[in-house]
Design an enzyme around this catalytic site. Structure first.
Site, PDB file in Angstrom:
ATOM      1  N   PHE A 162      75.700  19.123 -75.518  1.00 40.95           N
ATOM      2  CA  PHE A 162      76.573  20.300 -75.455  1.00 40.95           C
ATOM      3  C   PHE A 162      77.513  20.179 -74.263  1.00 40.95           C
ATOM      4  O   PHE A 162      77.067  19.975 -73.131  1.00 40.95           O
ATOM      5  CB  PHE A 162      75.762  21.591 -75.329  1.00 40.95           C
ATOM      6  CG  PHE A 162      76.625  22.826 -75.342  1.00 40.95           C
ATOM      7  CD1 PHE A 162      77.132  23.316 -76.535  1.00 40.95           C
ATOM      8  CD2 PHE A 162      76.971  23.471 -74.166  1.00 40.95           C
ATOM      9  CE1 PHE A 162      77.963  24.443 -76.556  1.00 40.95           C
ATOM     10  CE2 PHE A 162      77.800  24.594 -74.172  1.00 40.95           C
ATOM     11  CZ  PHE A 162      78.295  25.082 -75.368  1.00 40.95           C
ATOM     12  N   ASP A 172      77.804  15.391 -67.099  1.00 37.16           N
ATOM     13  CA  ASP A 172      77.944  16.840 -67.282  1.00 37.16           C
ATOM     14  C   ASP A 172      76.717  17.502 -66.680  1.00 37.16           C
ATOM     15  O   ASP A 172      75.654  17.567 -67.300  1.00 37.16           O
ATOM     16  CB  ASP A 172      78.100  17.171 -68.770  1.00 37.16           C
ATOM     17  CG  ASP A 172      78.250  18.679 -69.009  1.00 37.16           C
ATOM     18  OD1 ASP A 172      77.926  19.474 -68.098  1.00 37.16           O
ATOM     19  OD2 ASP A 172      78.680  19.054 -70.117  1.00 37.16           O
ATOM     20  N   LYS A 200      77.974  26.650 -64.178  1.00 36.16           N
ATOM     21  CA  LYS A 200      76.883  27.642 -64.217  1.00 36.16           C
ATOM     22  C   LYS A 200      76.350  28.150 -62.864  1.00 36.16           C
ATOM     23  O   LYS A 200      76.784  29.179 -62.386  1.00 36.16           O
ATOM     24  CB  LYS A 200      75.738  27.111 -65.075  1.00 36.16           C
ATOM     25  CG  LYS A 200      76.125  27.075 -66.567  1.00 36.16           C
ATOM     26  CD  LYS A 200      74.929  26.968 -67.472  1.00 36.16           C
ATOM     27  CE  LYS A 200      75.282  27.268 -68.913  1.00 36.16           C
ATOM     28  NZ  LYS A 200      75.848  26.168 -69.684  1.00 36.16           N
TER      29      LYS A 200
HETATM   30  C1  LIG Z   1      77.000  25.793 -70.460  1.00 33.23           C
HETATM   31  C2  LIG Z   1      77.411  24.386 -70.545  1.00 33.23           C
HETATM   32  C3  LIG Z   1      78.753  24.024 -70.755  1.00 33.23           C
HETATM   33  C4  LIG Z   1      79.835  25.049 -71.016  1.00 33.23           C
HETATM   34  O1  LIG Z   1      79.992  25.956 -69.968  1.00 33.23           O
HETATM   35  P1  LIG Z   1      80.824  27.313 -70.217  1.00 33.23           P
HETATM   36  O2  LIG Z   1      80.939  27.900 -68.835  1.00 33.23           O
HETATM   37  O3  LIG Z   1      80.014  28.141 -71.157  1.00 33.23           O
HETATM   38  O4  LIG Z   1      82.128  26.946 -70.781  1.00 33.23           O
HETATM   39  C5  LIG Z   1      79.061  22.675 -70.783  1.00 33.23           C
HETATM   40  N1  LIG Z   1      78.125  21.735 -70.589  1.00 33.23           N
HETATM   41  C6  LIG Z   1      76.837  22.045 -70.365  1.00 33.23           C
HETATM   42  C7  LIG Z   1      75.853  20.949 -70.139  1.00 33.23           C
HETATM   43  C8  LIG Z   1      76.435  23.375 -70.350  1.00 33.23           C
HETATM   44  O5  LIG Z   1      75.148  23.685 -70.167  1.00 33.23           O
END
Ligand SMILES: *Cc1c(COP(=O)(O)O)cnc(C)c1O
Length: 397
Positions: free
Chosen positions: A138, A223, A252
């Protein structure tokens, strides 16, 4: 829920697009690791706004930093610079301990869009035309980050995408080796897959990805939007692996609840964007930067990395010790865990936990995510552990 909460839920349903459904609880306030709904019911928060509220709710350091900054200077745009953004970038570079450069955004998906644009530019200059990412990974919901997201149910209906992405099974280093050639611009990878169910890869996978990228010249984009800023008991998960990526994305937990994202380019990757290549009106907003500085200071001052390792172990070992036919086990590290079920009953567990006064997240049909504030106490962890067998029982019954 009753009364005011039900009324708000009905109004939510008629005013909002149905993309989130109607959330089960209307929250009114929080303090520490407790939150209250609009009807006064108290919950212990074991999801922390999806691994975001690192200092819990109403933390004095966060309140003070945000209040002071919003009263002093709330916004500048990028036509002007301000001290909080400089302090934050310097602070991140100090924690990373490698030569690097920072770009600030407002969210996770925007941090990944910056990483992607940078990687597209890198690839174009070298005839490298495609990207590699992991199945079930994700990376966000905007079109570029979504193109890299390996979950067909949220991706497929929105294609075709502006970039060519090849997906490999997560955790399979041989598959990655086969997929990454001299034509690959970048590999986007989570150190452990968050939204897929808090799934750690086999030992050494991230290091193998680093070697594959170094051997072929593809950029390794880590990421760490969910995994960084103390969540695993380390500032950054890649540091625990002994790996330096080319690009790192954060969001986050960084702002402790204020919206902020960051894209860090290490070494040469920090020099790919030139003047005019990218931008954001709100990115690096002074109030969000002040919040992030308060988060980093508090983690350091209060020894929260060590604390996360200790209470994370308590939570993980405590769940693992529960014997119940519905509970298969637990995975993850630090305060980033999933209780894994023997059948697809996570929605039932989430509802039973809510009834018992705990907020948890039905992340996958068979996985319940626990990502409480980093400040959660040992006695708060104990109260979830004491309640958990009864919660599981309530689902079965
Ligand atoms: C939550 C998340 C995103 C996206 O972040 P948003 O602030 O919701 O756009 C991207 N990569 C990872 C691994 C995430 O956990």
């Amino acid at each position: 829920m009753s009364g005011h909460g039900d009324a708000l839920r009905a109004r939510f349903e008629s005013a909002f697009m149905p993309n989130y459904g109607v959330p089960p609880v209307a929250l009114a306030k929080g303090e520490g690791c407790a939150v209250w709904d609009v009807d006064g019911k108290r919950y212990l928060d074991f999801i922390g706004g999806i691994a975001v509220s690192s200092l819990g709710h109403g933390h004095p350091a966060l309140v003070e930093a945000v209040s002071r900054q919003v009263a002093t200077l709330a916004h500048t745009s990028n036509l002007f610079l301000h001290e909080p953004e400089v302090l934050l970038a310097e602070r991140l570079l100090g924690l990373l301990g490698e030569p690097a450069k920072v770009f600030l955004a407002n969210s996770g998906t925007e941090a990944n869009e910056a990483a992607l644009k940078l990687a597209v530019k890198y690839g174009k200059a070298r005839g490298r035309s495609y990207f590699v990412a992991a199945e079930m990974g994700f990376h966000g919901r905007t079109m570029g980050a979504l193109a890299l997201t390996g979950k067909p149910s949220i991706r497929d209906q929105f294609g075709p995408f502006p970039i060519d992405v090849r997906f490999v099974p997560y955790g399979d280093a041989d598959a990655m080796k086969n997929a990454v050639t001299d034509d690959c611009a970048a590999v986007f990878l989570e150190p452990a897959q968050g939204e897929a169910g808090v799934v750690p890869p086999p030992e050494g996978y991230f290091r193998a990805a680093r070697e594959i990228c170094s051997a072929t010249g593809a950029l390794l984009v880590a990421d760490e939007i969910q995994s960084a800023i103390g969540r695993t008991g380390h500032w950054f998960a890649h540091q625990a692996e002994g790996v330096v990526p080319d690009v790192l994305t954060l969001a986050k937990g960084l702002g402790g609840g204020m919206p902020i994202g960051a894209c860090v380019g290490f070494g040469e990757a920090g020099t790919i964007f030139e003047k005019g290549d990218h931008g954001s009106t709100f990115g690096g907003n002074p109030v969000s930067c002040a919040a992030a500085l308060a988060v980093l200071d508090t983690i350091e001052r209060d020894g929260l990395l060590e604390h996360v390792r200790t209470v994370g172990r308590q939570l993980s070992e405590g769940i693992a010790a529960i014997e119940h036919p519905l509970l298969k086990g637990v995975r993850g590290r630090g305060l980033w865990l999933a209780a894994v079920l023997t059948s697809d009953r996570s929605a039932g567990v989430q509802a039973a936990a809510q009834e018992a006064g705990f907020l948890v997240n039905a992340l996958q049909p068979d996985a319940v995510r626990l990502a409480p504030p980093l400040v959660i106490s040992s006695s708060e962890v104990r109260s979830l552990l004491d309640a958990f067998p009864g919660i599981l029982e309530a689902v079965n019954g």
